[in-house]
Design a protein around this motif. Sequence first.
Motif, mmCIF file in Angstrom:
data_model
loop_
_atom_site.group_PDB
_atom_site.id
_atom_site.type_symbol
_atom_site.label_atom_id
_atom_site.label_comp_id
_atom_site.label_asym_id
_atom_site.label_seq_id
_atom_site.Cartn_x
_atom_site.Cartn_y
_atom_site.Cartn_z
ATOM 1 N N PRO A 1 0.917 -1.084 -0.006
ATOM 2 C CA PRO A 1 -0.088 -0.124 0.099
ATOM 3 C C PRO A 1 0.784 1.207 -0.038
ATOM 4 O O PRO A 1 1.767 1.123 0.641
ATOM 5 C CB PRO A 1 -0.976 -0.039 1.238
ATOM 6 N N ARG A 22 0.558 5.492 1.176
ATOM 7 C CA ARG A 22 -0.382 6.405 1.792
ATOM 8 C C ARG A 22 0.460 7.734 1.491
ATOM 9 O O ARG A 22 1.488 7.987 1.629
ATOM 10 C CB ARG A 22 -0.194 6.096 3.157
ATOM 11 N N GLU A 82 -0.496 12.352 1.178
ATOM 12 C CA GLU A 82 -1.360 13.411 1.481
ATOM 13 C C GLU A 82 -2.627 13.633 0.478
ATOM 14 O O GLU A 82 -3.561 13.768 0.927
ATOM 15 C CB GLU A 82 -0.389 14.784 1.484
ATOM 16 N N GLU A 136 -5.777 8.260 -1.547
ATOM 17 C CA GLU A 136 -6.616 7.400 -0.758
ATOM 18 C C GLU A 136 -6.201 6.087 -0.895
ATOM 19 O O GLU A 136 -6.002 5.549 -1.887
ATOM 20 C CB GLU A 136 -8.003 7.480 -1.159
ATOM 21 N N CYS A 137 -6.208 5.244 0.301
ATOM 22 C CA CYS A 137 -5.695 4.034 0.376
ATOM 23 C C CYS A 137 -6.432 3.044 1.116
ATOM 24 O O CYS A 137 -6.773 3.167 2.208
ATOM 25 C CB CYS A 137 -4.031 3.927 0.789
ATOM 26 N N GLN A 138 -6.961 2.049 0.294
ATOM 27 C CA GLN A 138 -7.720 1.242 1.072
ATOM 28 C C GLN A 138 -7.342 -0.317 0.918
ATOM 29 O O GLN A 138 -7.169 -0.738 -0.217
ATOM 30 C CB GLN A 138 -9.402 1.141 0.566
ATOM 31 N N LEU A 149 -6.022 2.272 -4.490
ATOM 32 C CA LEU A 149 -5.511 3.467 -4.357
ATOM 33 C C LEU A 149 -6.332 4.465 -5.320
ATOM 34 O O LEU A 149 -6.502 3.834 -6.459
ATOM 35 C CB LEU A 149 -3.870 3.910 -4.857
ATOM 36 N N LYS A 183 -7.288 11.716 -3.733
ATOM 37 C CA LYS A 183 -8.181 12.326 -2.992
ATOM 38 C C LYS A 183 -9.146 13.400 -3.470
ATOM 39 O O LYS A 183 -10.285 13.471 -3.157
ATOM 40 C CB LYS A 183 -7.409 12.836 -1.707
#
Length: 290
Positions: A146, A148, A150, A153-155, A265, A268
Motif C-alpha cells: 500500500p 499512503r 497526502e 486514498e488507500c484502502q 488507491l 483524494k
Amino acid sequence: MELLQLQYFIAVARLEHMTEAAHKLHVTQSSLSKTIQRLEEDLGASLFDRSGRKLRLNEPGRRFLQRAEKALFELEQGKQELKDLSSLESGTLELAVTTASTLPAILRAFRLKQPDIHFHVQMLPMQEMITLLQRGEVDFCLSSPPVRGEDIECQVVCNDHIYLAVPAAHPLATRKSLSLRELKNEWFVGVKQGYGIRDLVDSVCQASGFMPRYVYEGDEPARLIDLVEAGIGLAFIPGTARNAHDHIRLIPLEDEGLVREIALLWHKNRYISQAGLIFREVVIEYFAKL
C-alpha cells in the motif's frame, strides 16, 4: 496566459527536451519553442536553464510546474464531472497496477456491470505508478505494498500469502512447508526490483540471512510459472496468483512477513465518475470473497 501554453510547458518540463516534447505534442519544435518563450514573457521569469540545446527546469520553473499541473488537473476534473452529469455511458477507466494476477476476474466482473466502459491498464513499477496517480493520469491503482500520502486514498483490500513455486520433480516438491533458510543455495526467477513482491521477498530473505540469487528478472509476473516449470529456477508466487498446474507445486512458507497487502488507491481530490464508483465496489467485493 493561454491553456495551450500551460499544456506545452508541462510537456517540456517533464521531458526537459524540446525535440521530444514537440514530437509528443505533434507540433513543430520552432512553434513549441516560441510558445514557451511567450509564456516566460507573460510571467516575467525564465522557467528553464538553457545550455545550447539542453534544457533544465530551474527553481521558478519547478514551482510553476506544480501550479500548472494543479490547474490542468482541476480543469480535467471539471470536464469529467460534466460528462458524468450528462449521463454519458461510454468512457475509459485508466488503471495502473503493480500486481496483476487478480485483474482478469476483476475486469470480467466490472464489464458485466458496465459493458460500455472501456479500460486501459498499465503494469508499472511502484514509483512510476504513483507519479501517474498524483498527476491525475490514472483513475485507480492496485498496489502492493500500500502507498499512503497526502493526496492519496488507500484502502487495503487483501492480505495475500506468498508461496514457493517449485517444479513437480524438484527435491523440495514433497515438503508440506519450508523455511527461507532452507533456500539459500537455490536459484530463483522473479520480477525486477521496484515491484512490490520482489522488494518484500528480498527484504524478508535478507533478514533471514541471505539474498536470493536470480537467474531471471523480468516485468511479466505471469511468465514466472512457465520458467519454474521449465526448471530455470524457483519463484515466490502470491496466493492470489494460484492456479492448478500439473507440473508445479506451491509450498507454504513458514517465515513471518511473507504476506503482502494489496491496496486500492485513488486521488483524494480527483472526481470519481459513476463508472469509477462501480469499479471500486467491484474490487472491494472481489477481495471480500477470497
